[in-house]
Design a protein around this motif. Structure first.
Motif, short mmCIF file in Angstrom:
data_model
loop_
_atom_site.label_atom_id
_atom_site.label_comp_id
_atom_site.label_asym_id
_atom_site.label_seq_id
_atom_site.Cartn_x
_atom_site.Cartn_y
_atom_site.Cartn_z
N ALA A 40 -53.82 119.06 99.29
CA ALA A 40 -52.89 118.31 98.43
C ALA A 40 -53.67 117.46 97.43
O ALA A 40 -53.31 117.38 96.25
CB ALA A 40 -51.97 117.43 99.28
N ASP A 41 -54.76 116.84 97.88
CA ASP A 41 -55.59 116.04 96.99
C ASP A 41 -56.28 116.91 95.95
O ASP A 41 -56.33 116.56 94.76
CB ASP A 41 -56.64 115.26 97.80
N GLU A 42 -56.84 118.04 96.40
CA GLU A 42 -57.55 118.95 95.50
C GLU A 42 -56.64 119.44 94.37
O GLU A 42 -57.06 119.57 93.22
CB GLU A 42 -58.10 120.13 96.29
N LEU A 43 -55.38 119.73 94.71
CA LEU A 43 -54.44 120.26 93.73
C LEU A 43 -53.70 119.16 92.97
O LEU A 43 -52.89 119.46 92.09
CB LEU A 43 -53.44 121.20 94.42
N ASN A 44 -53.96 117.90 93.35
CA ASN A 44 -53.33 116.76 92.68
C ASN A 44 -51.80 116.87 92.70
O ASN A 44 -51.14 116.70 91.67
CB ASN A 44 -53.86 116.62 91.24
N LEU A 45 -51.26 117.16 93.87
CA LEU A 45 -49.81 117.32 94.02
C LEU A 45 -49.15 115.95 94.14
O LEU A 45 -49.63 115.09 94.89
CB LEU A 45 -49.50 118.17 95.24
N PRO A 46 -48.05 115.71 93.43
CA PRO A 46 -47.41 114.39 93.46
C PRO A 46 -46.63 114.14 94.75
O PRO A 46 -45.86 115.00 95.19
CB PRO A 46 -46.47 114.42 92.25
N ILE A 47 -46.83 112.96 95.32
CA ILE A 47 -46.07 112.55 96.50
C ILE A 47 -44.68 112.13 96.03
O ILE A 47 -44.55 111.33 95.11
CB ILE A 47 -46.76 111.39 97.23
N THR A 48 -43.65 112.67 96.68
CA THR A 48 -42.28 112.35 96.27
C THR A 48 -41.52 111.52 97.29
O THR A 48 -40.56 110.84 96.93
CB THR A 48 -41.48 113.63 96.00
N ARG A 49 -41.92 111.59 98.55
CA ARG A 49 -41.20 110.85 99.59
C ARG A 49 -41.97 110.91 100.90
O ARG A 49 -43.01 111.54 100.98
CB ARG A 49 -39.79 111.41 99.77
N LYS A 50 -41.41 110.27 101.91
CA LYS A 50 -41.94 110.33 103.27
C LYS A 50 -40.98 111.16 104.12
O LYS A 50 -39.79 111.25 103.83
CB LYS A 50 -42.04 108.93 103.90
N GLN A 51 -41.51 111.78 105.16
CA GLN A 51 -40.70 112.60 106.07
C GLN A 51 -41.12 112.27 107.49
O GLN A 51 -42.31 112.25 107.80
CB GLN A 51 -40.97 114.09 105.80
N THR A 52 -40.15 112.02 108.35
CA THR A 52 -40.45 111.89 109.77
C THR A 52 -40.60 113.29 110.33
O THR A 52 -39.74 114.14 110.11
CB THR A 52 -39.33 111.13 110.52
#
Length: 127
Positions: A40-52
């Motif tokens: 996820a870091d390598e591809l620079n993917l945007p965080i949109t929310r949290k999930q339990t």
């Protein structure tokens, strides 16, 4: 049925960089796509929310979810959300992307394949 593995091609759908290949466990009992934090870091993917999330041992955790994950598997592509799991070195292919791409698991060969009812493109059953 044994454990099924496959190779996924993943890239950031927003900036259309190169695809990265990653090994994945196919789990029809899991819901979402799960990718390692490092990817996820390598591809620079945007965080949109949290999930339990709940693991097989019943333990729970709150993890980041990223959007814009372009996934290619078995020659089929789609854009999905993914749960980001720290300290993981493989992906997990769950039911949502499998259903969207109309893929099936073949227990006899421990493989994943396009649905033979619609070999040219994914088919969605509606209403």
């Amino acid at each position: 049925m044994g454990i099924v593995y496959t190779t996924l091609k993943i890239r950031n759908a927003i900036n259309k960089g190169n695809f990265v290949e990653i090994n994945a466990k196919v789990d029809t009992g899991a819901i979402m796509l799960v990718i390692p934090q490092q990817l996820a870091d390598e591809l620079n993917l945007p965080i949109t929310r949290k999930q339990t999330v709940k693991y097989a041992n019943e333990q729970r955790d709150n993890l980041n979810v990223v959007w814009g994950v372009e996934l290619e598997v078995c020659g089929r592509k789609g854009v999905f959300e993914a749960v980001v799991q720290p300290n993981k070195n493989y992906a997990l292919l769950g039911a949502i992307p499998m259903e969207a791409l109309d893929l099936i698991v073949e227990p006899a060969t421990l493989g994943i394949y396009p649905n033979p009812r619609s070999p040219e493109m994914p088919m969605a059953e509606i209403e």
